[in-house]
Design a protein around this motif. Structure first.
Motif, PDB file in Angstrom:
ATOM      1  N   LYS A 217       0.832  -1.347  -0.108  1.00  0.00           N
ATOM      2  CA  LYS A 217       0.032   0.433  -0.153  1.00  0.00           C
ATOM      3  C   LYS A 217       0.650   1.341  -0.090  1.00  0.00           C
ATOM      4  CE  LYS A 217      -3.359   2.413   2.486  1.00  0.00           C
ATOM      5  NZ  LYS A 217      -4.588   3.272   3.916  1.00  0.00           N
ATOM      6  N   HIS A 218       1.645   1.572   1.158  1.00  0.00           N
ATOM      7  CA  HIS A 218       3.214   2.349   1.108  1.00  0.00           C
ATOM      8  C   HIS A 218       3.987   2.476   0.088  1.00  0.00           C
ATOM      9  CE1 HIS A 218       1.139   4.137   4.255  1.00  0.00           C
ATOM     10  NE2 HIS A 218       0.779   2.773   4.612  1.00  0.00           N
ATOM     11  N   GLY A 219       3.968   1.422  -0.428  1.00  0.00           N
ATOM     12  CA  GLY A 219       4.945   1.787  -1.824  1.00  0.00           C
ATOM     13  C   GLY A 219       3.977   1.700  -2.868  1.00  0.00           C
ATOM     14  N   ILE A 220       2.862   1.981  -3.063  1.00  0.00           N
ATOM     15  CA  ILE A 220       2.440   2.450  -4.747  1.00  0.00           C
ATOM     16  C   ILE A 220       2.130   3.574  -4.151  1.00  0.00           C
ATOM     17  CG2 ILE A 220       0.445   2.144  -5.703  1.00  0.00           C
ATOM     18  CD1 ILE A 220       1.773  -0.088  -6.511  1.00  0.00           C
TER      19      ILE A 220
ATOM     20  N   ILE B 135       3.382   7.000  -6.398  1.00  0.00           N
ATOM     21  CA  ILE B 135       2.578   7.471  -7.133  1.00  0.00           C
ATOM     22  C   ILE B 135       3.317   8.822  -6.341  1.00  0.00           C
ATOM     23  CG2 ILE B 135       0.370   8.846  -6.953  1.00  0.00           C
ATOM     24  CD1 ILE B 135      -0.965   5.798  -6.067  1.00  0.00           C
ATOM     25  N   LYS B 136       3.540   9.065  -5.638  1.00  0.00           N
ATOM     26  CA  LYS B 136       3.728  10.990  -5.487  1.00  0.00           C
ATOM     27  C   LYS B 136       5.100  11.252  -6.759  1.00  0.00           C
ATOM     28  CE  LYS B 136       2.079  11.018  -0.700  1.00  0.00           C
ATOM     29  NZ  LYS B 136       1.308  11.669  -1.417  1.00  0.00           N
ATOM     30  N   LEU B 137       5.700   9.848  -5.749  1.00  0.00           N
ATOM     31  CA  LEU B 137       7.273  10.153  -6.951  1.00  0.00           C
ATOM     32  C   LEU B 137       7.742  10.390  -8.657  1.00  0.00           C
ATOM     33  CD1 LEU B 137      10.432   9.663  -5.895  1.00  0.00           C
ATOM     34  CD2 LEU B 137      10.026   7.658  -7.046  1.00  0.00           C
ATOM     35  N   TYR B 138       6.012   9.160  -8.596  1.00  0.00           N
ATOM     36  CA  TYR B 138       6.289   9.928 -10.445  1.00  0.00           C
ATOM     37  C   TYR B 138       5.207  11.047 -10.567  1.00  0.00           C
ATOM     38  CZ  TYR B 138       3.571   9.421 -14.413  1.00  0.00           C
ATOM     39  OH  TYR B 138       3.432   9.497 -16.044  1.00  0.00           O
TER      40      TYR B 138
ATOM     41  N   LYS C  49      -5.793  -0.192 -10.704  1.00  0.00           N
ATOM     42  CA  LYS C  49      -6.791   0.593 -10.553  1.00  0.00           C
ATOM     43  C   LYS C  49      -5.960   1.929 -10.044  1.00  0.00           C
ATOM     44  CE  LYS C  49     -12.167   1.588  -9.418  1.00  0.00           C
ATOM     45  NZ  LYS C  49     -11.654   2.616  -8.618  1.00  0.00           N
ATOM     46  N   ARG C  50      -5.639   1.761  -8.845  1.00  0.00           N
ATOM     47  CA  ARG C  50      -5.062   2.461  -7.476  1.00  0.00           C
ATOM     48  C   ARG C  50      -4.337   3.499  -8.652  1.00  0.00           C
ATOM     49  NH1 ARG C  50      -5.248   6.565  -4.602  1.00  0.00           N
ATOM     50  NH2 ARG C  50      -4.648   7.452  -3.257  1.00  0.00           N
ATOM     51  N   LEU C  51      -3.847   3.396  -9.100  1.00  0.00           N
ATOM     52  CA  LEU C  51      -2.347   3.981  -9.685  1.00  0.00           C
ATOM     53  C   LEU C  51      -3.048   4.186 -11.081  1.00  0.00           C
ATOM     54  CD1 LEU C  51       0.233   1.126 -10.844  1.00  0.00           C
ATOM     55  CD2 LEU C  51       0.387   2.750  -9.824  1.00  0.00           C
ATOM     56  N   ARG C  52      -3.794   4.170 -11.905  1.00  0.00           N
ATOM     57  CA  ARG C  52      -4.698   5.051 -13.267  1.00  0.00           C
ATOM     58  C   ARG C  52      -5.397   5.652 -12.560  1.00  0.00           C
ATOM     59  NH1 ARG C  52      -4.687   5.395 -17.508  1.00  0.00           N
ATOM     60  NH2 ARG C  52      -6.001   4.543 -18.509  1.00  0.00           N
ATOM     61  N   ASP C  53      -6.215   5.479 -11.378  1.00  0.00           N
ATOM     62  CA  ASP C  53      -6.757   6.452 -10.954  1.00  0.00           C
ATOM     63  C   ASP C  53      -6.169   7.760 -10.186  1.00  0.00           C
ATOM     64  OD1 ASP C  53      -9.708   5.551 -11.023  1.00  0.00           O
ATOM     65  OD2 ASP C  53      -9.003   4.905  -8.752  1.00  0.00           O
ATOM     66  N   ASN C  54      -5.187   8.019  -9.977  1.00  0.00           N
ATOM     67  CA  ASN C  54      -4.003   8.697  -9.508  1.00  0.00           C
ATOM     68  C   ASN C  54      -2.929   9.456 -11.314  1.00  0.00           C
ATOM     69  OD1 ASN C  54      -3.830   9.332  -6.555  1.00  0.00           O
ATOM     70  ND2 ASN C  54      -4.589   7.646  -7.164  1.00  0.00           N
TER      71      ASN C  54
ATOM     72  N   ASP D 188       5.902   8.882   2.834  1.00  0.00           N
ATOM     73  CA  ASP D 188       5.150   8.856   1.552  1.00  0.00           C
ATOM     74  C   ASP D 188       6.075   9.585   1.001  1.00  0.00           C
ATOM     75  OD1 ASP D 188       4.897   6.047   2.611  1.00  0.00           O
ATOM     76  OD2 ASP D 188       2.179   6.695   2.397  1.00  0.00           O
ATOM     77  N   ASP D 189       5.860  11.762   1.666  1.00  0.00           N
ATOM     78  CA  ASP D 189       6.160  12.302   0.952  1.00  0.00           C
ATOM     79  C   ASP D 189       7.893  11.884   0.135  1.00  0.00           C
ATOM     80  OD1 ASP D 189       4.233  13.385   0.097  1.00  0.00           O
ATOM     81  OD2 ASP D 189       3.604  14.102   2.706  1.00  0.00           O
ATOM     82  N   GLU D 190       8.553  11.639   1.292  1.00  0.00           N
ATOM     83  CA  GLU D 190       9.822  11.675   0.811  1.00  0.00           C
ATOM     84  C   GLU D 190      10.392   9.935   1.198  1.00  0.00           C
ATOM     85  OE1 GLU D 190      11.095  13.791   4.472  1.00  0.00           O
ATOM     86  OE2 GLU D 190      10.390  15.393   4.425  1.00  0.00           O
TER      87      GLU D 190
END
Length: 670
Positions: free
Chosen positions: A24-27, A31-34, A359-364, A394-396
């Motif tokens: 969960k946190h890896g994804i 997302i934030k990194l991307y 789905k989580r990735l696509r939604d983001n 997860d922001d850093e």
């Protein structure tokens, strides 16, 4: 080497409970990194290599060669030297899986100008010299893919016995002390892979059937303390081994390329993938396992089996009850999908992926191709977790993402920039077997690096269906595949964007319209000689293509040109059979040895003479024309000052204008 987190390792049961948390946190981290880095552009192409070295000790009186379990001491000295002058050190050192292995890289990445190709070999020589300087008499550092008697009795120095009923691996043949003890990652991975799988890993390597090899070849493992597990897992006419050390205890040669942006990185990832099995066969160097001649030449499938943590349900041997997916491959395998638009239509195998993560990735806002790639990687559990790294920002942080990313050991790796760095989007080329000499290793590195430039500069397309690459990977392992096998390879490499220089080089016109519609006419079966050196009327050949490209650049000095041509000649001669692969040469050495009894057994005496010959060739004490030509490269330790100043000027000018210079201008010619 993958993620090296510090801290207290958790047991497999503790890690398993936290698997969803890590995913969960890896994804979220990805997302934030991307989104924070998707638009990052780098002004300068950078690239580098990783060479893994094996420490060896000779007992000349007893004619015995053993792996030397001294990597931690040597590494501590080398890393201390590196810490003293981090900006000026030309080399960098990392631990590897085994206590007899060390990984060396350039201290700083190579850059865009042609002169950088002329420092690769010199830097490799320096790395080897640094390791050798820390060793004693009768000790050496070899770039040897696999030690011939690994797992035989008394193969380590100092000697340790295996512990089949305890420890991380429970191996019948590989002692715990042979695993690098300076970082808990390695023993933790070994233990957790075994416990997650529910049994020891199973590695069965086809034995080479010589005229006196027993038929069927069957071993009795009770003499090693087997409780029946090994006997049941082993196959007739196969060499059986049973732990991670037999795969990750092999050495290899890897290359990483920083692209100008994410789109270019995805393109390179796709375009280099069809080259993986070709280079694997061309660099084949692993024909001996646990003291027996194998009927295969490469390490890849051995490593794949050695880290295969899939349960019986995931392997499809039992119905799914506790697990989520049937997974066709080990986590160490060839890639399963392309990432760029040019590769999308060639994704012809069913991709197992976590649909909720997709789905989580696509939604983001992550596009389909990248989302399915990440969702595919994340069907895996984390297999190593440290208590201090459970809760992250997860922001850093990106450790949870890297935990799973770095334990998907595939032929190609797509690497996002680490947070809080200026590093760009990168791809890693991972299949190459390490070679005996710095000249050979430099030849493979320069060959692949030049191909990346040709692909990008000429805007070529090497993509074939993923399923065909998988078939090629199977062929690449076979004995003497470089001479005897034919591989699927694209013959129609021009695109509608290819420049006039590419048309001249390839001797054909650029295509019109849609470049990327799959067609059986686009690829054909070619030998490696035809792929490397060309087949009249069908394919120009990779080396002739590189040479045509070199005609288009104007910053290649005489010494660099001479060095590159010697490297390319080696690649050509290996492909044509004029020079043997390392695997072929080793087989020939064993077959001709007076102590060999045509029974597939590589005795201590044969192994000693073989390893000593490898050391003599590496150190240049003897010539080996079957393996190497006479060469006299003029590789330099340092990039000329004028070249560095010109690069710095170009970078500052581009940065000032807030734009990235065209890649063909910056990276290929001026």
């Amino acid at each position: 080497m993958g993620l090296l987190s510090e801290g207290t390792p958790l047991s497999w049961q503790e890690t398993k409970k936290l698997a969803d948390h890590v995913r969960k946190h890896g994804i979220e981290q990805f997302i934030k990194l991307y989104h924070s880095l998707k638009d990052r552009s780098t002004i300068c192409l950078k690239w580098g290599d990783e060479v893994e070295y094996m420490l060896v000790k000779f007992d000349h009186d007893k004619k015995k060669a053993r792996v030397l379990l001294d990597a931690e001491r040597v590494l501590n000295i080398l890393q201390e030297q590196e810490r003293r002058k981090p900006k000026d050190n030309p080399t960098s050192w990392k631990p590897e899986y085994a206590a007899y292995m060390i990984e060396g890289t350039p201290g700083h990445p190579y850059g865009p100008r042609m002169a950088h190709f002329n420092v690769v070999e010199a830097n490799m020589k320096l790395r080897r010299e640094e390791v050798l300087s820390q060793l004693c008499e009768n000790e050496t550092a070899l770039s040897l893919t696999s030690f011939p008697t690994l797992g035989c009795s008394d193969f380590t120095s100092p000697h340790y016995d295996p512990t089949p009923t305890c420890g991380a691996s429970h191996s019948l043949f590989f002692p715990e002390e042979a695993i690098y003890q300076g970082h808990p990652r390695f023993s933790t991975l070994t233990r957790n892979i075994r416990e997650r799988r529910g049994e020891k890993v199973v590695i069965n390597i086809p034995i080479y059937k010589d005229k006196n090899t027993p038929s069927p070849f069957v071993e009795d493992f009770s003499q090693y303390g087997d409780d029946g597990e090994a006997q049941n897992a082993s196959k007739p006419d196969h060499i059986y081994v049973d732990c991670m050390g037999y795969g990750m205890g092999c050495c290899c040669l890897q290359m990483t390329f920083q692209a100008c942006n994410i789109q270019e990185a995805r393109l390179l990832y796709d375009q280099l993938n069809p080259l993986c099995p070709i280079v694997l066969a061309l660099s084949a160097a692993c024909p001996i396992n646990r003291g027996y001649l194998a009927d295969t030449d490469c390490r890849w499938d051995i490593i794949s089996a050695s880290v295969d943590c899939r349960t019986k349900e995931e392997r499809g041997e039992q119905p799914l009850k506790e697990d989520r997916f049937v997974i066709p491959k080990s986590r160490y395998a060839s890639i399963d999908s392309y990432l760029s638009p040019c590769g999308e239509k060639y994704n012809d195998i069913e991709l197992v992926m976590d649909k909720d993560i997709y789905k989580r990735l696509r939604d983001n806002g992550i596009d389909h191709l990248l989302a399915q790639h990440i969702a595919h990687l994340f069907i895996r559990d984390p297999i190593s977790l440290f208590s201090e790294k459970i809760h992250q920002n997860d922001d850093e942080d990106s450790d949870h993402f890297e935990n799973i990313q770095s334990t998907n050991w595939q032929t190609m790796r797509f690497k996002p920039p680490p947070p809080n760095t200026t590093i760009g989007w990168r791809v890693e080329f991972r299949p190459t077997e390490v070679q005996l000499t710095d000249f050979e290793n430099a030849a493979f590195v320069v060959f692949i690096a030049l191909l990346t430039r040709v692909i990008l500069s000429f805007k070529l397309n090497f993509v074939i269906p993923v399923s065909k690459v998988d078939e090629n990977m199977k062929k690449a392992h076979r004995r003497d595949a470089v001479l005897n096998e034919k591989f699927y390879f694209r013959k129609d490499i021009m695109t509608c964007n290819s420049p006039p220089e590419a048309e001249i080089a390839c001797g054909c016109l650029a295509k019109e319209g849609d470049d990327f519609m799959p067609s059986g006419d686009e690829y054909c079966l070619l030998s490696i000689n035809e792929i490397i050196n060309g087949k009249p009327g069908e394919f120009l050949g990779l080396v002739p293509l590189i040479k045509q490209y070199l005609e288009c650049v104007d910053d290649c000095d005489v010494d660099t040109s001479c060095t590159i041509n010697q490297y390319l000649s080696l690649i050509q001669e290996r492909a044509s059979g004029k020079r043997m692969t390392t695997a072929c040469w080793m087989r020939s050495f064993v077959a001709k040895h007076p102590a060999y009894k045509d029974d597939s057994v590589v005795t201590d005496e044969i192994a000693y003479d073989l390893v000593k010959a490898c050391d003599d060739i590496t150190q240049g004490r003897i010539d080996c024309p079957e393996l190497l030509p006479c060469y006299n490269t003029k590789s330099e330790q340092h990039i000329p000052t004028a070249v560095l100043k010109e690069e710095q000027f170009y970078q500052k000018k581009a940065a000032k204008q807030h734009q990235v210079p065209p890649l063909t201008t910056l990276a290929y010619s001026d």
